[in-house]
Enzyme design. Structure first.
Site, PDB file in Angstrom:
ATOM      1  N   GLU A 170       0.810  -1.219   0.000  1.00 29.76           N
ATOM      2  CA  GLU A 170       0.000   0.000   0.000  1.00 29.76           C
ATOM      3  C   GLU A 170       0.849   1.278   0.000  1.00 29.76           C
ATOM      4  O   GLU A 170       0.327   2.365  -0.193  1.00 29.76           O
ATOM      5  CB  GLU A 170      -0.891   0.042   1.251  1.00 29.76           C
ATOM      6  CG  GLU A 170      -1.787  -1.164   1.414  1.00 29.76           C
ATOM      7  CD  GLU A 170      -3.075  -1.029   0.605  1.00 29.76           C
ATOM      8  OE1 GLU A 170      -3.970  -0.343   1.087  1.00 29.76           O
ATOM      9  OE2 GLU A 170      -3.149  -1.627  -0.481  1.00 29.76           O
ATOM     10  N   HIS A 211      16.990   8.924  14.978  1.00 32.84           N
ATOM     11  CA  HIS A 211      16.146   9.713  15.891  1.00 32.84           C
ATOM     12  C   HIS A 211      14.649   9.490  15.708  1.00 32.84           C
ATOM     13  O   HIS A 211      13.951   9.177  16.675  1.00 32.84           O
ATOM     14  CB  HIS A 211      16.498  11.205  15.730  1.00 32.84           C
ATOM     15  CG  HIS A 211      15.784  12.105  16.688  1.00 32.84           C
ATOM     16  ND1 HIS A 211      16.369  13.168  17.326  1.00 32.84           N
ATOM     17  CD2 HIS A 211      14.502  12.109  17.124  1.00 32.84           C
ATOM     18  CE1 HIS A 211      15.501  13.761  18.124  1.00 32.84           C
ATOM     19  NE2 HIS A 211      14.345  13.137  18.008  1.00 32.84           N
TER      20      HIS A 211
END
Ligand code: 13P
Ligand code: ZN
Length: 280
Positions: A170, A211
């Protein structure tokens, strides 16, 4: 204030922040959220007396001058927003030049907006203009599978884009313009704020190496959904690798056919990227 009597403009952030915690994206104070408020939904909020003086921004943002934003507070746990919205989020407004902000509501008793405020506001300025005033939401979060990818693999924007498209059928429909890869920079710095805004001008998702991720959309649900989709694709890839090796994957042709079927234009650089080494 309880969840029930929170102002209407806070309800969206209550839902999203609770979901982010439930997904495992928001350890401690990890992540932050901003929503550019729509006066037609919130009223002009002129009843709020300013709670602070004007605080200068690093860079003037005339494109969002005078706008009001709902922003999570620095050091606050997103999982506590549904319990105590007035302590963990607040409303800020920018001055007429977009050069400074002041606090209007929330951040009780003495909090401040997120340390990533510059990245959020600079992103809002570019997405407002580029989307014809459609996009109102920016989310930063520590989605673990996307972060893990940045440790496991040597990435750049086209290769990260294609890997995610290939790892979940998707994805090319959800983010045909791809996912920007931002090499490590100091969190909260003007440099990462500028790089993030630049990335969100072109794409709705930007991964920060080691991060986390930034996403934008017309509302918080849209931005949340994109992160959820991308992080799941990363999870599928990592699970397949953990199971031994990734023996097969969607081919370039199959990704291109999915894009054509759903009438989206896949980023040509992503389609052209060579990801063979990720599947060796
Ligand atoms: P804040 O608590 O200042 O929002 O920072 C959290 C974070 O994720 C920094 O990148
Ligand atoms: Zn962070």
């Amino acid at each position: 204030m309880t969840r029930e009597d929170a102002p209407v403009f806070v309800r969206e952030i209550i839902k999203t922040s609770g979901d982010m915690w439930m997904k495992g994206w928001a350890e401690a104070n990890g992540g932050n959220i901003s929503l550019r408020l729509r006066p037609e939904k919130t009223g002009d909020l002129s009843g709020f007396a300013p709670k602070t003086d004007w605080i200068p921004l690093e860079k003037a943002l005339p494109g969002v001058a005078g706008e009001k934003f709902l922003v999570s507070g620095t050091g606050k746990f997103l999982r506590n927003i549904p319990l105590f919205p007035e302590k963990n989020v607040g409303v800020i407004e920018l001055d007429a030049a977009g050069a400074a902000y002041r606090q209007l509501w929330g951040f009780e008793p003495d909090g401040r907006p997120t340390s990533e405020l510059e990245a959020h506001l600079r992103s809002h300025e570019v997405i407002k203009a580029a989307s014809g005033n459609v996009k109102h939401a920016v989310i930063h979060t520590h989605a673990p599978h996307l972060i893990a990818l940045t440790y496991a693999l040597a990435l750049d924007t086209p290769r990260l884009t294609k890997l995610l498209w290939q790892s979940h059928a998707e994805c090319v429909v959800g983010f045909p313009e791809g996912v920007e890869f931002i090499p490590w920079m100091m969190a909260g710095s003007p440099e990462i704020a500028a790089a993030t805004a630049d990335a969100l001008l072109r794409r709705n998702l930007a991964v920060w190496q080691f991060h986390g991720v930034f996403a934008t959309g017309r509302n918080l649900d849209a931005a949340f959904g994109l992160i959820d989709m991308a992080d799941k694709a990363a999870q599928i890839y990592l699970m397949a690798r953990a199971a031994g090796r990734v023996a097969c994957t969607l081919t370039t042709d199959q990704v291109a056919r999915i894009a054509a079927n759903f009438k989206v234009t896949a980023d040509p650089a992503g389609l052209a990227a060579d990801t063979a080494d990720y599947f060796a």
